[in-house]
Design a protein around this motif. Structure first.
Motif, PDB file in Angstrom:
ATOM      1  N   ASP A 197      19.610   2.543  35.804  1.00 24.59           N
ATOM      2  CA  ASP A 197      18.657   1.443  35.702  1.00 24.59           C
ATOM      3  C   ASP A 197      19.238   0.401  34.749  1.00 24.59           C
ATOM      4  O   ASP A 197      20.286   0.622  34.127  1.00 24.59           O
ATOM      5  CB  ASP A 197      17.284   1.936  35.239  1.00 24.59           C
ATOM      6  N   ALA A 198      18.575  -0.727  34.620  1.00 23.91           N
ATOM      7  CA  ALA A 198      19.103  -1.837  33.825  1.00 23.91           C
ATOM      8  C   ALA A 198      19.291  -1.448  32.352  1.00 23.91           C
ATOM      9  O   ALA A 198      20.292  -1.803  31.731  1.00 23.91           O
ATOM     10  CB  ALA A 198      18.183  -3.047  33.940  1.00 23.91           C
ATOM     11  N   ALA A 199      18.350  -0.706  31.797  1.00 22.93           N
ATOM     12  CA  ALA A 199      18.435  -0.322  30.389  1.00 22.93           C
ATOM     13  C   ALA A 199      19.621   0.614  30.142  1.00 22.93           C
ATOM     14  O   ALA A 199      20.363   0.456  29.165  1.00 22.93           O
ATOM     15  CB  ALA A 199      17.136   0.342  29.941  1.00 22.93           C
ATOM     16  N   SER A 200      19.814   1.576  31.031  1.00 23.29           N
ATOM     17  CA  SER A 200      20.942   2.501  30.886  1.00 23.29           C
ATOM     18  C   SER A 200      22.273   1.780  31.055  1.00 23.29           C
ATOM     19  O   SER A 200      23.239   2.067  30.348  1.00 23.29           O
ATOM     20  CB  SER A 200      20.836   3.636  31.914  1.00 23.29           C
ATOM     21  N   HIS A 201      22.319   0.841  31.992  1.00 22.23           N
ATOM     22  CA  HIS A 201      23.543   0.066  32.210  1.00 22.23           C
ATOM     23  C   HIS A 201      23.877  -0.764  30.973  1.00 22.23           C
ATOM     24  O   HIS A 201      25.041  -0.862  30.569  1.00 22.23           O
ATOM     25  CB  HIS A 201      23.405  -0.833  33.446  1.00 22.23           C
ATOM     26  N   ALA A 202      22.848  -1.344  30.350  1.00 18.72           N
ATOM     27  CA  ALA A 202      23.064  -2.136  29.134  1.00 18.72           C
ATOM     28  C   ALA A 202      23.608  -1.252  28.007  1.00 18.72           C
ATOM     29  O   ALA A 202      24.520  -1.655  27.272  1.00 18.72           O
ATOM     30  CB  ALA A 202      21.760  -2.808  28.705  1.00 18.72           C
ATOM     31  N   LYS A 203      23.073  -0.042  27.880  1.00 22.97           N
ATOM     32  CA  LYS A 203      23.565   0.892  26.857  1.00 22.97           C
ATOM     33  C   LYS A 203      25.024   1.253  27.117  1.00 22.97           C
ATOM     34  O   LYS A 203      25.839   1.297  26.193  1.00 22.97           O
ATOM     35  CB  LYS A 203      22.715   2.161  26.830  1.00 22.97           C
ATOM     36  N   LEU A 204      25.341   1.527  28.371  1.00 23.89           N
ATOM     37  CA  LEU A 204      26.713   1.888  28.728  1.00 23.89           C
ATOM     38  C   LEU A 204      27.664   0.736  28.421  1.00 23.89           C
ATOM     39  O   LEU A 204      28.734   0.940  27.832  1.00 23.89           O
ATOM     40  CB  LEU A 204      26.791   2.260  30.212  1.00 23.89           C
ATOM     41  N   THR A 205      27.281  -0.469  28.788  1.00 26.94           N
ATOM     42  CA  THR A 205      28.117  -1.642  28.528  1.00 26.94           C
ATOM     43  C   THR A 205      28.337  -1.835  27.034  1.00 26.94           C
ATOM     44  O   THR A 205      29.455  -2.121  26.583  1.00 26.94           O
ATOM     45  CB  THR A 205      27.475  -2.901  29.145  1.00 26.94           C
TER      46      THR A 205
END
Length: 94
Positions: A18-26
């Motif tokens: 999801d967008a939040a997980s992708h932001a954390k990964l980035t």
């Protein structure tokens, strides 16, 4: 140009975030200067150590559980009073 794959890579993983997980990964990629694969490997190692590794380490205690069949039944609850009583007997209440 395609990124060269490590020789030992035996499994490829595709994941949906999801967008939040992708932001954390980035953010982790940028902060650690690490690849997505490196972050996933490290996260997997850490999760394995806490979830599985701790269970494997506790197996060494299995031989001790239930081994002692005598002694006070309420020792865990009243440990301090038993310790005080023992020290008083040993040192004569000084």
């Amino acid at each position: 140009m395609q990124r060269p794959q490590p020789v030992s890579a035996a499994y490829r993983l595709n994941a949906r975030l999801d967008a939040a997980s992708h932001a954390k990964l980035t953010e982790l990629e940028q902060k650690l200067k690490a690849s997505t694969s490196d972050i996933v490997r490290q996260a997997l190692d850490e999760m394995y150590a806490t979830q599985i590794g701790s269970a494997k380490n506790s197996r060494g205690l299995d031989d001790l559980v239930g081994k002692y069949t005598h002694g006070p039944r309420d020792l865990a609850r009243n440990a301090k009073s038993y310790q005080t009583e023992s020290l008083t007997k040993k040192h004569g209440g000084q």
